[in-house]
Design an enzyme around this catalytic site. Structure first.
Site, PDB file in Angstrom:
ATOM      1  N   GLU A 159      13.566  36.712  73.301  1.00 47.98           N
ATOM      2  CA  GLU A 159      14.631  37.610  72.571  1.00 47.98           C
ATOM      3  C   GLU A 159      15.917  37.401  73.156  1.00 47.98           C
ATOM      4  OE1 GLU A 159      13.261  41.587  71.736  1.00 47.98           O
ATOM      5  OE2 GLU A 159      11.422  40.947  71.041  1.00 47.98           O
ATOM      6  N   GLU A 264       3.229  37.700  67.533  1.00 50.87           N
ATOM      7  CA  GLU A 264       3.187  39.506  67.151  1.00 50.87           C
ATOM      8  C   GLU A 264       2.960  39.638  65.816  1.00 50.87           C
ATOM      9  OE1 GLU A 264       6.466  41.122  69.364  1.00 50.87           O
ATOM     10  OE2 GLU A 264       6.411  39.876  71.132  1.00 50.87           O
TER      11      GLU A 264
END
Ligand code: G3I
Length: 370
Positions: A159, A264
């Site tokens: 991220e 995810e």
């Protein structure tokens, strides 16, 4: 008339029985599971929390090795947990995870070496640039080398991008500059040669963020540093899965010579007023935003099944590019989406319900392989 009966045996295997009601003839077919159904396509993974790693819940302990052949620690390898003080590392749980996976012949994806979130307090307080660089280097060297040859892959950097594709203003960018991503991959390769090394993000299937992700990967490659893949996290919403963006992203990342993972995956069933998975974003609590606390209508579970089926059709179409699809949790009751972005809600994002029973979405994903 015929109907399928699915039950989880004591060993966690899902046994499909095809019962013909008219003739009362019952044929028990082979035991089936996600990992077996997709064994020639890609790995099927799940995130594991602490009780699951420690095999404290017998139902989870029975189900996980039957259904999944890849695991990602949901929290225990994050810096805050594994490296709480400058000169102190807490490896117990991560060592257990690695032993658990070895026992069940499951591949481990380490998550994650460098992430702005869940950083230990001491690291946030470092002011001096050289000390911060020392923390960065020591952290990667120590953690990656401990699990050298024991984890299959690492989410090296997590991220690092904003939604518009620019670099996120994190402590890493601030102290080290935008070369921190390349440097992290360089250090990880040195500490753990032979381990696959990935960049992981949410919303990086969206066009602007995808462009940023491509630029970031090219920068690592241009420096002659190895990067093996890109993880698209896949935190999506019921009825709003961005299929076209996902397909374009799979193609774009593959064109860079990379493997693609869905890392995810979940399909959220509850309303919220923004997209993405930035854990620092929150929303005010309101009973209207928790409409299914006492159960969810079957129509919504069917819609979720259709979304999951369409996703897996897309993944199968690109199985030459996708190496793993990992769900972010085992069952609905354990999902992070019950607590975020609003605490205390009842969400239904995964393939197994709170009692570990397979949901319509599970059957839809399995039906593609019949
Ligand atoms: O372990 C502590 C416990 O000691 C304490 O009493 C309790 C009180 O709040 O907190 C516990 O820690 C929580 C931790 O999960 C373990 O349950 C944290 O508060 C909570 O913030 C943390 O949430 C995790 C989140 O990352 C935060 O970074 C979620 O479980 C985890 O699913 C989520 O995972 C991230 C991926 O790593 C990266 N991509 C997005 C994804 C979803 O946010």
């Amino acid at each position: 008339m015929k109907k399928f009966i699915l039950k989880i045996t004591a060993a966690g295997a899902i046994v499909a029985s095809l019962a013909y009601c008219s003739t009362a003839k019952k044929i028990t077919t082979t035991a089936v599971s996600l990992k077996d159904a997709y064994k020639n396509d890609f790995l099927i993974g799940t995130a594991l929390n602490t009780p699951q790693i420690e095999e404290r819940d017998p139902k989870a302990a029975a189900l996980i090795p039957v259904q999944f052949n890849a695991v990602t620690p949901e929290n225990c390898m994050k810096a805050e947990n594994i490296h709480p003080q400058w000169d102190q590392y807490t490896f117990d749980l991560s060592d257990k995870l690695v032993a658990y996976a070895a026992k069940h012949n499951i591949k481990v994806n380490g998550h994650t070496l460098i992430w702005h979130s869940q950083l230990p307090q001491f690291a946030r307080r470092i002011k001096d640039v050289d000390s911060f660089k020392t923390f960065f280097t020591n952290h990667i060297n120590t953690v990656a080398s401990r699990y050298k040859g024991k984890v299959f892959s690492w989410d090296v950097v997590n991220e690092a991008l904003n939604e518009d594709g620019t670099m996120r203003k994190s402590i890493f960018l601030d102290k080290i500059g935008d070369g921190f991503v390349t440097e992290a991959f360089r250090l990880a390769e040195k500490a753990s040669p032979g381990t696959e090394l990935y960049y992981n993000d949410y919303n990086n299937e969206q066009p602007k963020k995808r462009e940023g992700c491509i630029a970031l990967v090219k920068k690592v490659q241009a420096a002659g540093v190895r990067i093996d893949g890109v993880g698209i996290q896949g935190h999506w919403h019921l009825g709003r899965v961005p299929f076209k963006d996902i397909e374009e992203s799979i193609l774009a990342y593959h064109a860079l010579g990379l493997k693609v993972m869905i890392t995810e995956l979940d399909i959220e069933m509850l309303p919220r007023n923004f997209q993405g998975a930035d854990v620092n974003q929150r929303q005010a609590s309101n009973p209207a935003l928790n409409p299914y606390a006492n159960g969810i209508p079957d129509s919504l579970l069917q819609q979720q099944a259709a979304d999951y089926a369409n996703l897996f059709k897309l993944f199968l179409k690109h199985k030459d590019k996708i190496t793993r699809v990992t769900f972010w949790g085992v069952n609905d009751g354990q999902s992070w989406l019950n607590g975020w972005p609003i605490p205390g809600r009842t969400n239904y994002p995964l393939l197994f319900d709170r009692a570990f029973n397979p949901k319509p979405a599970y059957h839809a994903v399995m039906a593609l392989k019949k």
